[in-house]
Design a protein around this motif. Sequence first.
Motif, PDB file in Angstrom:
ATOM      1  N   LYS A  72      -5.349  -1.628 -10.559  1.00 30.94           N
ATOM      2  CA  LYS A  72      -6.138  -0.428 -10.271  1.00 30.94           C
ATOM      3  C   LYS A  72      -6.319  -0.247  -8.764  1.00 30.94           C
ATOM      4  O   LYS A  72      -6.436   0.885  -8.282  1.00 30.94           O
ATOM      5  CB  LYS A  72      -7.489  -0.492 -10.986  1.00 30.94           C
ATOM      6  CG  LYS A  72      -7.376  -0.319 -12.496  1.00 30.94           C
ATOM      7  CD  LYS A  72      -8.735  -0.148 -13.153  1.00 30.94           C
ATOM      8  CE  LYS A  72      -8.584   0.131 -14.644  1.00 30.94           C
ATOM      9  NZ  LYS A  72      -9.899   0.309 -15.310  1.00 30.94           N
ATOM     10  N   THR A  73      -6.341  -1.355  -8.045  1.00 31.10           N
ATOM     11  CA  THR A  73      -6.407  -1.267  -6.586  1.00 31.10           C
ATOM     12  C   THR A  73      -5.155  -0.582  -6.040  1.00 31.10           C
ATOM     13  O   THR A  73      -5.232   0.249  -5.136  1.00 31.10           O
ATOM     14  CB  THR A  73      -6.545  -2.675  -5.971  1.00 31.10           C
ATOM     15  OG1 THR A  73      -7.649  -3.351  -6.587  1.00 31.10           O
ATOM     16  CG2 THR A  73      -6.785  -2.594  -4.477  1.00 31.10           C
ATOM     17  N   VAL A  74      -4.000  -0.914  -6.619  1.00 35.77           N
ATOM     18  CA  VAL A  74      -2.750  -0.261  -6.218  1.00 35.77           C
ATOM     19  C   VAL A  74      -2.832   1.241  -6.482  1.00 35.77           C
ATOM     20  O   VAL A  74      -2.434   2.064  -5.644  1.00 35.77           O
ATOM     21  CB  VAL A  74      -1.548  -0.875  -6.967  1.00 35.77           C
ATOM     22  CG1 VAL A  74      -0.272  -0.074  -6.688  1.00 35.77           C
ATOM     23  CG2 VAL A  74      -1.351  -2.326  -6.553  1.00 35.77           C
ATOM     24  N   ARG A  75      -3.375   1.602  -7.631  1.00 39.35           N
ATOM     25  CA  ARG A  75      -3.475   3.025  -7.975  1.00 39.35           C
ATOM     26  C   ARG A  75      -4.436   3.771  -7.054  1.00 39.35           C
ATOM     27  O   ARG A  75      -4.342   4.995  -6.918  1.00 39.35           O
ATOM     28  CB  ARG A  75      -3.893   3.182  -9.435  1.00 39.35           C
ATOM     29  CG  ARG A  75      -2.798   2.763 -10.421  1.00 39.35           C
ATOM     30  CD  ARG A  75      -3.144   3.149 -11.852  1.00 39.35           C
ATOM     31  NE  ARG A  75      -2.027   2.887 -12.744  1.00 39.35           N
ATOM     32  CZ  ARG A  75      -1.866   1.774 -13.449  1.00 39.35           C
ATOM     33  NH1 ARG A  75      -2.778   0.810 -13.365  1.00 39.35           N
ATOM     34  NH2 ARG A  75      -0.815   1.606 -14.235  1.00 39.35           N
ATOM     35  N   LYS A  76      -5.350   3.042  -6.427  1.00 33.06           N
ATOM     36  CA  LYS A  76      -6.250   3.671  -5.444  1.00 33.06           C
ATOM     37  C   LYS A  76      -5.536   3.949  -4.123  1.00 33.06           C
ATOM     38  O   LYS A  76      -6.056   4.648  -3.266  1.00 33.06           O
ATOM     39  CB  LYS A  76      -7.464   2.774  -5.185  1.00 33.06           C
ATOM     40  CG  LYS A  76      -8.405   2.617  -6.372  1.00 33.06           C
ATOM     41  CD  LYS A  76      -9.168   3.902  -6.653  1.00 33.06           C
ATOM     42  CE  LYS A  76     -10.150   3.698  -7.805  1.00 33.06           C
ATOM     43  NZ  LYS A  76     -10.818   4.982  -8.177  1.00 33.06           N
ATOM     44  N   GLY A  77      -4.351   3.356  -3.948  1.00 32.20           N
ATOM     45  CA  GLY A  77      -3.585   3.607  -2.737  1.00 32.20           C
ATOM     46  C   GLY A  77      -3.502   2.439  -1.780  1.00 32.20           C
ATOM     47  O   GLY A  77      -3.074   2.601  -0.637  1.00 32.20           O
ATOM     48  N   ILE A  78      -3.891   1.227  -2.236  1.00 31.77           N
ATOM     49  CA  ILE A  78      -3.822   0.028  -1.398  1.00 31.77           C
ATOM     50  C   ILE A  78      -2.664  -0.834  -1.884  1.00 31.77           C
ATOM     51  O   ILE A  78      -2.643  -1.276  -3.033  1.00 31.77           O
ATOM     52  CB  ILE A  78      -5.128  -0.781  -1.457  1.00 31.77           C
ATOM     53  CG1 ILE A  78      -6.306   0.078  -0.980  1.00 31.77           C
ATOM     54  CG2 ILE A  78      -5.019  -2.047  -0.619  1.00 31.77           C
ATOM     55  CD1 ILE A  78      -7.656  -0.592  -1.126  1.00 31.77           C
ATOM     56  N   VAL A  79      -1.703  -1.077  -1.006  1.00 23.71           N
ATOM     57  CA  VAL A  79      -0.487  -1.798  -1.389  1.00 23.71           C
ATOM     58  C   VAL A  79      -0.239  -2.909  -0.374  1.00 23.71           C
ATOM     59  O   VAL A  79      -0.329  -2.693   0.830  1.00 23.71           O
ATOM     60  CB  VAL A  79       0.721  -0.840  -1.427  1.00 23.71           C
ATOM     61  CG1 VAL A  79       2.007  -1.608  -1.718  1.00 23.71           C
ATOM     62  CG2 VAL A  79       0.503   0.243  -2.471  1.00 23.71           C
ATOM     63  N   MET A  80       0.089  -4.108  -0.882  1.00 27.88           N
ATOM     64  CA  MET A  80       0.361  -5.244  -0.008  1.00 27.88           C
ATOM     65  C   MET A  80       1.836  -5.622  -0.057  1.00 27.88           C
ATOM     66  O   MET A  80       2.425  -5.723  -1.132  1.00 27.88           O
ATOM     67  CB  MET A  80      -0.486  -6.458  -0.396  1.00 27.88           C
ATOM     68  CG  MET A  80      -0.225  -7.673   0.498  1.00 27.88           C
ATOM     69  SD  MET A  80      -1.472  -8.986   0.378  1.00 27.88           S
ATOM     70  CE  MET A  80      -1.181  -9.583  -1.293  1.00 27.88           C
ATOM     71  N   PRO A 153       1.512   4.237  -0.632  1.00 34.75           N
ATOM     72  CA  PRO A 153       0.212   3.724  -0.172  1.00 34.75           C
ATOM     73  C   PRO A 153      -0.493   4.664   0.786  1.00 34.75           C
ATOM     74  O   PRO A 153       0.133   5.346   1.598  1.00 34.75           O
ATOM     75  CB  PRO A 153       0.597   2.425   0.540  1.00 34.75           C
ATOM     76  CG  PRO A 153       1.987   2.684   1.039  1.00 34.75           C
ATOM     77  CD  PRO A 153       2.636   3.531  -0.015  1.00 34.75           C
ATOM     78  N   THR A 154      -1.815   4.673   0.677  1.00 36.70           N
ATOM     79  CA  THR A 154      -2.658   5.257   1.707  1.00 36.70           C
ATOM     80  C   THR A 154      -2.944   4.207   2.773  1.00 36.70           C
ATOM     81  O   THR A 154      -3.013   4.506   3.965  1.00 36.70           O
ATOM     82  CB  THR A 154      -3.980   5.754   1.098  1.00 36.70           C
ATOM     83  OG1 THR A 154      -3.691   6.663   0.045  1.00 36.70           O
ATOM     84  CG2 THR A 154      -4.845   6.450   2.138  1.00 36.70           C
ATOM     85  N   LEU A 155      -3.106   2.954   2.304  1.00 30.42           N
ATOM     86  CA  LEU A 155      -3.328   1.798   3.172  1.00 30.42           C
ATOM     87  C   LEU A 155      -2.279   0.748   2.833  1.00 30.42           C
ATOM     88  O   LEU A 155      -2.195   0.288   1.693  1.00 30.42           O
ATOM     89  CB  LEU A 155      -4.732   1.234   2.965  1.00 30.42           C
ATOM     90  CG  LEU A 155      -5.063  -0.079   3.677  1.00 30.42           C
ATOM     91  CD1 LEU A 155      -4.998   0.087   5.192  1.00 30.42           C
ATOM     92  CD2 LEU A 155      -6.444  -0.593   3.257  1.00 30.42           C
ATOM     93  N   LEU A 156      -1.479   0.382   3.825  1.00 27.15           N
ATOM     94  CA  LEU A 156      -0.429  -0.618   3.637  1.00 27.15           C
ATOM     95  C   LEU A 156      -0.854  -1.918   4.311  1.00 27.15           C
ATOM     96  O   LEU A 156      -1.159  -1.939   5.511  1.00 27.15           O
ATOM     97  CB  LEU A 156       0.885  -0.110   4.237  1.00 27.15           C
ATOM     98  CG  LEU A 156       2.134  -0.975   4.028  1.00 27.15           C
ATOM     99  CD1 LEU A 156       2.481  -1.072   2.547  1.00 27.15           C
ATOM    100  CD2 LEU A 156       3.312  -0.416   4.810  1.00 27.15           C
ATOM    101  N   LEU A 157      -0.873  -3.004   3.532  1.00 34.58           N
ATOM    102  CA  LEU A 157      -1.225  -4.322   4.035  1.00 34.58           C
ATOM    103  C   LEU A 157       0.060  -5.113   4.241  1.00 34.58           C
ATOM    104  O   LEU A 157       0.824  -5.317   3.290  1.00 34.58           O
ATOM    105  CB  LEU A 157      -2.135  -5.062   3.045  1.00 34.58           C
ATOM    106  CG  LEU A 157      -3.317  -4.277   2.462  1.00 34.58           C
ATOM    107  CD1 LEU A 157      -4.086  -5.153   1.471  1.00 34.58           C
ATOM    108  CD2 LEU A 157      -4.245  -3.778   3.566  1.00 34.58           C
TER     109      LEU A 157
END
Length: 234
Positions: A72-80, A153-157
Amino acid sequence: MLELDNIYANYGSVKALKGVSLNVKQNSIVALLGANGAGKSSILKTITNLLRPHSGSITFLGERIDRLKPEKTVRKGIVMVPEGRQVFPELTVYENLLIGSYARKDRAQVKKDFKFVYELFPILHEKMKDPAGTLSGGQMQMLAIGRGLMSKPTLLLLDEPSLGLAPIMVQEIFRIIEEINSRGTTILLVEQNANMALSISDYAYVLETGIISNEGSAAELQNNDEVRQSYLGG
């Protein structure tokens, strides 16, 4: 955009993070610097909910996310993009990229994002039918980043993207990171090559044994005697 407030996290009895607080502003590149074992990767794991903090909070775009499941974190736009690339060696380059889009339903846009990734990494288009295990280390890193981008992603880690790469490839990877950021993706970068990280970052945090020991703009940290002595070769 992203705020960690007083995060504590453990691996069993080992205290990994001890009251970490940090902010990542939208459209910025923020670097996390520190030696091996300082807790840099642990921060990324808490953000993606692969490691549960036992206290503190994580907010993304105004919403608490520290109790979400990782998918669900991925679906929020946070990808590592994990350390060590971790591509699927027996699958083709194309199949590895396709896996990155597994959580998406906008299939028409997925096709456009393939084009975007191939524009960033022409070698991946050239080798799209080849098994990922046949790529060089630098090409695997490109594939790992490309796979992350396929998640939109909105935020790429990014966890140690230059690890084990030749200097010329390090330069290319950092150029691509800047390009990705210029197109609207916010980036949180974990990197031991502090000179390179600060050269492209807006802001940075220095981590020591699970505690943030220093922070400031990239320019401030480049001119900080303590940081220069410990991480920038004097």
